[in-house]
Motif scaffolding. Sequence first.
Motif, mmCIF file in Angstrom:
data_model
loop_
_atom_site.group_PDB
_atom_site.id
_atom_site.type_symbol
_atom_site.label_atom_id
_atom_site.label_comp_id
_atom_site.label_asym_id
_atom_site.label_seq_id
_atom_site.Cartn_x
_atom_site.Cartn_y
_atom_site.Cartn_z
ATOM 1 N N MET A 1 0.847 -1.191 0.000
ATOM 2 C CA MET A 1 0.000 0.000 0.000
ATOM 3 C C MET A 1 0.886 1.247 0.000
ATOM 4 S SD MET A 1 -2.939 1.197 2.735
ATOM 5 C CE MET A 1 -3.936 -0.225 2.303
ATOM 6 N N ASN A 2 0.528 2.244 -0.842
ATOM 7 C CA ASN A 2 1.321 3.455 -0.886
ATOM 8 C C ASN A 2 1.164 4.249 0.403
ATOM 9 O OD1 ASN A 2 2.206 2.945 -3.469
ATOM 10 N ND2 ASN A 2 0.485 4.001 -4.432
ATOM 11 N N GLU A 3 2.247 4.920 0.815
ATOM 12 C CA GLU A 3 2.292 5.605 2.091
ATOM 13 C C GLU A 3 1.909 7.074 1.945
ATOM 14 O OE1 GLU A 3 5.964 6.760 4.955
ATOM 15 O OE2 GLU A 3 5.716 4.657 4.422
ATOM 16 N N LEU A 4 0.972 7.547 2.779
ATOM 17 C CA LEU A 4 0.615 8.948 2.805
ATOM 18 C C LEU A 4 1.609 9.682 3.694
ATOM 19 C CD1 LEU A 4 -3.269 8.730 3.191
ATOM 20 C CD2 LEU A 4 -1.974 9.293 1.133
ATOM 21 N N VAL A 5 2.168 10.775 3.194
ATOM 22 C CA VAL A 5 3.160 11.510 3.952
ATOM 23 C C VAL A 5 2.473 12.604 4.754
ATOM 24 C CG1 VAL A 5 5.229 12.933 3.814
ATOM 25 C CG2 VAL A 5 4.908 11.042 2.210
ATOM 26 N N THR A 6 2.538 12.516 6.073
ATOM 27 C CA THR A 6 1.916 13.514 6.940
ATOM 28 C C THR A 6 2.968 14.346 7.665
ATOM 29 O OG1 THR A 6 1.802 11.886 8.719
ATOM 30 C CG2 THR A 6 -0.130 12.102 7.307
ATOM 31 N N SER A 7 4.251 14.008 7.506
ATOM 32 C CA SER A 7 5.333 14.770 8.128
ATOM 33 C C SER A 7 6.548 14.702 7.225
ATOM 34 C CB SER A 7 5.651 14.191 9.509
ATOM 35 O OG SER A 7 6.107 12.859 9.396
ATOM 36 N N LEU A 116 18.836 13.882 1.982
ATOM 37 C CA LEU A 116 17.793 14.125 0.982
ATOM 38 C C LEU A 116 16.470 14.369 1.700
ATOM 39 C CD1 LEU A 116 18.510 11.040 -1.339
ATOM 40 C CD2 LEU A 116 19.687 13.233 -1.372
ATOM 41 N N ASP A 117 15.763 15.427 1.331
ATOM 42 C CA ASP A 117 14.398 15.638 1.817
ATOM 43 C C ASP A 117 13.460 15.028 0.776
ATOM 44 O OD1 ASP A 117 11.892 16.477 2.576
ATOM 45 O OD2 ASP A 117 12.443 18.581 2.861
ATOM 46 N N VAL A 118 12.901 13.868 1.110
ATOM 47 C CA VAL A 118 12.083 13.126 0.141
ATOM 48 C C VAL A 118 10.593 13.242 0.442
ATOM 49 C CG1 VAL A 118 13.955 11.490 -0.300
ATOM 50 C CG2 VAL A 118 12.239 10.957 1.449
ATOM 51 N N SER A 119 10.221 14.179 1.308
ATOM 52 C CA SER A 119 8.832 14.278 1.786
ATOM 53 C C SER A 119 7.805 14.336 0.658
ATOM 54 C CB SER A 119 8.687 15.519 2.677
ATOM 55 O OG SER A 119 9.654 15.551 3.689
ATOM 56 N N LYS A 120 8.089 15.123 -0.359
ATOM 57 C CA LYS A 120 7.102 15.320 -1.428
ATOM 58 C C LYS A 120 7.252 14.338 -2.581
ATOM 59 C CE LYS A 120 9.941 19.013 -3.455
ATOM 60 N NZ LYS A 120 10.082 20.468 -3.585
#
Length: 427
Positions: A1-7, A116-120
Amino acid sequence: MNELVTSKIYFCIDLRSFYASCECVERDLNPLEENLVVADVSRGRGALCLAVSYHLKKEGVKNRCRLFEIPKEKKCIIAKPQMKLYIDYAVRIYKLYQRYIAKEDIHVYSIDEMFLDVSKYLSMYRMSKEQFATFLINKIKDEIGLVATCGIGTNLYLAKIALDIYAKKETSGVYFLDENKYVKQLSEHTPITDFWMIANGIAKRLKNKFNISNLKGIREVDEALLYKEFGVDAELLIDHAYGKESVTMKDIKNYVPQDKTFSSSQILFKDYSYEDAKVVMLEMVNELSLRINKAHKACRSISLYVGYSNGLPLSSGGCKVLPIISQTYDRLKYFFLELFETKVDKSRLIRSIHLGLSSIYEENAITSNLFFSDKAALKEAKLEKTMNNIRDKFGKNSILRGINLLNNATGITRNKLIGGHASGEDA
């Protein structure tokens, strides 16, 4: 399942035994299985190993050992340092990341380690944080041949800790930490120096003053006592004890140092007499003058320290505020010679030299006095700009001062080095 990024989600990716691994790849050898050390054998059996391969590390060989410290029964390939080659590999890694991540979300922490900031990007690529980390380190292995590990965290600090304490030991090479997991798993972890930015000096003060040897102890002690002992640095200790970190990738990119300095250090290959060391010191002044000239800056303060060979005192030197703002060799030479001749013990053999320029101004702030004229300064500055242009085009050794040709001068040899090590190319 794909992960929703909340932080925020950060990666800290490290290349295993980077210099040694580059040499293995160049020889079409497995970086994880080969016995290889990077060292300059021309410096003798006492030469410092710049790096040892992953396999040798697993067998207990220290990374910064001397050649003679490696057990004779371990048959090793000895590779001469090639700093230009290692920089080329690091550039290839950086360009690989840029295919998937914008440069404003990449911070080069060292030649073999990047944040690396991979949040988005996780939702963009429809991957979980672990999947994306695995994807990147597999790309590095498949396309470049190097083996990487990745720490994942909800802030930059946690990503670094996840890398250093866990990911490097994981079969997958990937590990994730958030604040809750960090506190639960690492509160009583020792030694405390395993944590980023807690060096031996801080660890000793924590132990001697408060009998603290882990993060739990930092959280339990009165914060006022920590501030009294460590000043503003206590805030970092306390935040990190809870796994908190306020600095973001954007903060790093926007940071501008308030005061630039220029420095040069040299550990000599042998013991130098007072007079011979003076020659090397003047060569270093020449290099500093060219560097500050190239940056279009000038300085008002200088510093000089020398380290002696064996015995006490270990070093001597001092600082000096100049009567003028300067950037040129002829002026800086005068003041450095004054420091050298008044602060250095003429009877001692010298093994290291450190020079510094501080109180930095724009070059249009250069001043003069009765003994140093504006006309002479402008002429010397123009000459040094010409020297810099020639060096940029044809190499550092394409134009030299007479002092570089004196016995025991080191400048010509050092001009062929990168970071104090062989570049692998002729300069």
